[in-house]
Design an enzyme around this catalytic site. Structure first.
Site, PDB file in Angstrom:
ATOM      1  CE  LYS A  68      -2.153  -1.182   3.782  1.00 14.62           C
ATOM      2  NZ  LYS A  68      -1.444  -2.456   4.050  1.00 14.62           N
ATOM      3  NE  ARG A 115      -4.078  -1.229   9.877  1.00 14.54           N
ATOM      4  CZ  ARG A 115      -3.008  -0.642   9.330  1.00 14.54           C
ATOM      5  NH1 ARG A 115      -3.045   0.616   8.980  1.00 14.54           N
ATOM      6  NH2 ARG A 115      -1.912  -1.333   9.137  1.00 14.54           N
ATOM      7  NE  ARG A 156       7.272  -2.476   6.176  1.00 17.49           N
ATOM      8  CZ  ARG A 156       5.943  -2.398   6.278  1.00 17.49           C
ATOM      9  NH1 ARG A 156       5.230  -1.901   5.283  1.00 17.49           N
ATOM     10  NH2 ARG A 156       5.327  -2.821   7.359  1.00 17.49           N
ATOM     11  NE  ARG A 168       6.356  -0.171  10.130  1.00 20.52           N
ATOM     12  CZ  ARG A 168       5.180  -0.166   9.507  1.00 20.52           C
ATOM     13  NH1 ARG A 168       5.050   0.425   8.326  1.00 20.52           N
ATOM     14  NH2 ARG A 168       4.136  -0.738  10.050  1.00 20.52           N
ATOM     15  NE  ARG A 173       1.986  -4.673  11.474  1.00 14.02           N
ATOM     16  CZ  ARG A 173       2.979  -4.243  10.699  1.00 14.02           C
ATOM     17  NH1 ARG A 173       4.211  -4.686  10.879  1.00 14.02           N
ATOM     18  NH2 ARG A 173       2.738  -3.367   9.771  1.00 14.02           N
TER      19      ARG A 173
HETATM   20  P1  ADP Z   1       2.186  -1.839   3.230  1.00 11.31           P
HETATM   21  O1  ADP Z   1       2.219  -0.327   3.186  1.00 11.31           O
HETATM   22  O2  ADP Z   1       0.978  -2.410   2.553  1.00 11.31           O
HETATM   23  O3  ADP Z   1       2.382  -2.386   4.609  1.00 11.31           O
HETATM   24  P2  ADP Z   1       4.731  -1.659   1.776  1.00 11.31           P
HETATM   25  O4  ADP Z   1       4.391  -0.790   0.612  1.00 11.31           O
HETATM   26  O5  ADP Z   1       5.537  -1.036   2.871  1.00 11.31           O
HETATM   27  O6  ADP Z   1       3.409  -2.366   2.372  1.00 11.31           O
HETATM   28  O7  ADP Z   1       5.470  -2.966   1.205  1.00 11.31           O
HETATM   29  C1  ADP Z   1       5.919  -3.986   2.096  1.00 11.31           C
HETATM   30  C2  ADP Z   1       7.279  -4.502   1.639  1.00 11.31           C
HETATM   31  O8  ADP Z   1       7.123  -5.206   0.395  1.00 11.31           O
HETATM   32  C3  ADP Z   1       8.294  -3.393   1.375  1.00 11.31           C
HETATM   33  O9  ADP Z   1       9.554  -3.878   1.745  1.00 11.31           O
HETATM   34  C4  ADP Z   1       8.192  -3.161  -0.139  1.00 11.31           C
HETATM   35  O10 ADP Z   1       9.412  -2.664  -0.694  1.00 11.31           O
HETATM   36  C5  ADP Z   1       7.880  -4.551  -0.647  1.00 11.31           C
HETATM   37  N1  ADP Z   1       6.993  -4.543  -1.832  1.00 11.31           N
HETATM   38  C6  ADP Z   1       5.991  -3.686  -2.113  1.00 11.31           C
HETATM   39  N2  ADP Z   1       5.386  -4.024  -3.273  1.00 11.31           N
HETATM   40  C7  ADP Z   1       6.020  -5.139  -3.724  1.00 11.31           C
HETATM   41  C8  ADP Z   1       5.858  -5.975  -4.889  1.00 11.31           C
HETATM   42  N3  ADP Z   1       4.914  -5.732  -5.799  1.00 11.31           N
HETATM   43  N4  ADP Z   1       6.700  -7.026  -5.020  1.00 11.31           N
HETATM   44  C9  ADP Z   1       7.655  -7.290  -4.073  1.00 11.31           C
HETATM   45  N5  ADP Z   1       7.858  -6.537  -2.970  1.00 11.31           N
HETATM   46  C10 ADP Z   1       7.047  -5.475  -2.797  1.00 11.31           C
HETATM   47  P1  AMP Z   2       0.985   0.772   8.932  1.00 10.00           P
HETATM   48  O1  AMP Z   2       2.068   1.804   8.830  1.00 10.00           O
HETATM   49  O2  AMP Z   2      -0.203   1.103   8.087  1.00 10.00           O
HETATM   50  O3  AMP Z   2       1.510  -0.625   8.714  1.00 10.00           O
HETATM   51  O4  AMP Z   2       0.457   0.820  10.440  1.00 10.00           O
HETATM   52  C1  AMP Z   2       1.317   0.518  11.518  1.00 10.00           C
HETATM   53  C2  AMP Z   2       0.504   0.407  12.800  1.00 10.00           C
HETATM   54  O5  AMP Z   2      -0.122   1.659  13.100  1.00 10.00           O
HETATM   55  C3  AMP Z   2      -0.630  -0.616  12.794  1.00 10.00           C
HETATM   56  O6  AMP Z   2      -0.195  -1.937  13.069  1.00 10.00           O
HETATM   57  C4  AMP Z   2      -1.523  -0.052  13.903  1.00 10.00           C
HETATM   58  O7  AMP Z   2      -1.008  -0.335  15.185  1.00 10.00           O
HETATM   59  C5  AMP Z   2      -1.398   1.467  13.683  1.00 10.00           C
HETATM   60  N1  AMP Z   2      -2.418   1.947  12.753  1.00 10.00           N
HETATM   61  C6  AMP Z   2      -2.212   2.488  11.511  1.00 10.00           C
HETATM   62  N2  AMP Z   2      -3.374   2.825  10.937  1.00 10.00           N
HETATM   63  C7  AMP Z   2      -4.355   2.470  11.810  1.00 10.00           C
HETATM   64  C8  AMP Z   2      -5.769   2.531  11.788  1.00 10.00           C
HETATM   65  N3  AMP Z   2      -6.439   2.998  10.725  1.00 10.00           N
HETATM   66  N4  AMP Z   2      -6.449   2.087  12.880  1.00 10.00           N
HETATM   67  C9  AMP Z   2      -5.802   1.609  13.956  1.00 10.00           C
HETATM   68  N5  AMP Z   2      -4.471   1.505  14.044  1.00 10.00           N
HETATM   69  C10 AMP Z   2      -3.740   1.932  12.975  1.00 10.00           C
END
Ligand code: ADP
Ligand code: AMP
Length: 216
Positions: free
Chosen positions: A13, A88, A127, A160, A171
């Site tokens: 995302k 969420r 990541r 992270r 999660r």
């Molecule tokens: P989210 O925001 O949904 O938690 P991220 O955008 O941070 O996910 O992506 C999670 C991990 O996967 C990151 O390390 C990112 O670089 C990697 N990633 C994102 N999209 C892809 C893809 N299409 N193929 C492989 N790895 C990906």
């Molecule tokens: P993210 O960066 O989207 O992976 O979110 C990291 C963490 O932030 C999550 O695991 C939750 O603990 C908190 N968080 C982010 N967005 C929300 C949301 N919409 N509602 C509740 N907790 C959230």
């Protein structure tokens, strides 16, 4: 254009949000980034949010809904926005709908990035994120040009705390129980579009652009 991005943690995302925000000139609003900024600034919100985030649990709805409503009132959201990681829960989705209804607007598209859970652990543990702008990289799938340095802003890349194996499992549970019901919620509103998130980053982005079209 008013868009929300749905999908399990690690679906991509944040990665897609940066590309969409740039292409469509709309602000990228990540609740996770807002919480992390508050944690690093040690604000009262940050202190409260940290205890939930470290365990992989959701921050309570009241806190989360309030920060999003405040953010959506800012001028840069007038022409549209991209929400990443919000809503969420069904309560958050209902609060968002009622907030937008009061403003006479609505969500145009809910994009679901689908990635099976077996892909997620490798994505999350590899990541790396920019401390300053939140850009997301992967040691294997999407490495930065210079190790540990953000391509976009030159900030330091870090791992992270909630990307540890144990927290990722929690999660994913939370996602299945509390967030996955939103798929039905947006399906019933007929504005849900699904995207295959297992493809290469550029291909996923191209498919999203095909869905969003040229409306800017
Ligand atoms: P989210 O925001 O949904 O938690 P991220 O955008 O941070 O996910 O992506 C999670 C991990 O996967 C990151 O390390 C990112 O670089 C990697 N990633 C994102 N999209 C892809 C893809 N299409 N193929 C492989 N790895 C990906
Ligand atoms: P993210 O960066 O989207 O992976 O979110 C990291 C963490 O932030 C999550 O695991 C939750 O603990 C908190 N968080 C982010 N967005 C929300 C949301 N919409 N509602 C509740 N907790 C959230």
């Amino acid at each position: 254009m008013r868009i929300i991005l749905l999908g399990p943690p690690g679906a991509g995302k944040g990665t897609q949000a940066k590309l969409i925000s740039n292409e469509y000139s709309i602000p990228h609003i990540s609740t996770g980034d807002i919480f992390r900024k508050n944690i690093s600034e040690q604000t009262p919100l940050g202190v409260k949010a940290k205890s939930y985030m470290d365990k992989g649990q959701l921050v309570p709805d009241e806190l989360t809904i309030e920060i999003v409503n405040d953010r959506l009132q800012e001028d840069d959201c007038k022409k549209g926005f991209l929400l990443d990681g919000f809503p969420r829960t069904v309560s958050q989705a209902e609060a968002l709908d009622s907030f937008l209804q009061q403003k006479g607007t609505k969500i145009d598209k809910a994009l679901l990035i689908e990635v099976p859970h077996e892909f997620i652990l490798e994505r999350m543990t590899g990541r790396r994120v920019c401390k300053d702008c939140g850009a997301s990289y992967h040691v294997k799938f999407n490495p930065s040009k210079v190790e540990s340095v953000c391509d976009l802003c030159g900030g330091e890349l870090i791992q992270r705390k909630d990307d540890s194996e144990e927290t990722v499992k929690e999660r994913l549970e939370v996602y299945s129980n509390q967030t996955a019901p939103l798929v039905k919620y947006y399906n019933e509103k007929s504005n849900l579009c699904k995207v295959d998130g297992t493809l290469e980053i550029e291909e996923v982005f191209q498919n999203i652009c095909d869905i969003l079209g040229s409306d800017k």
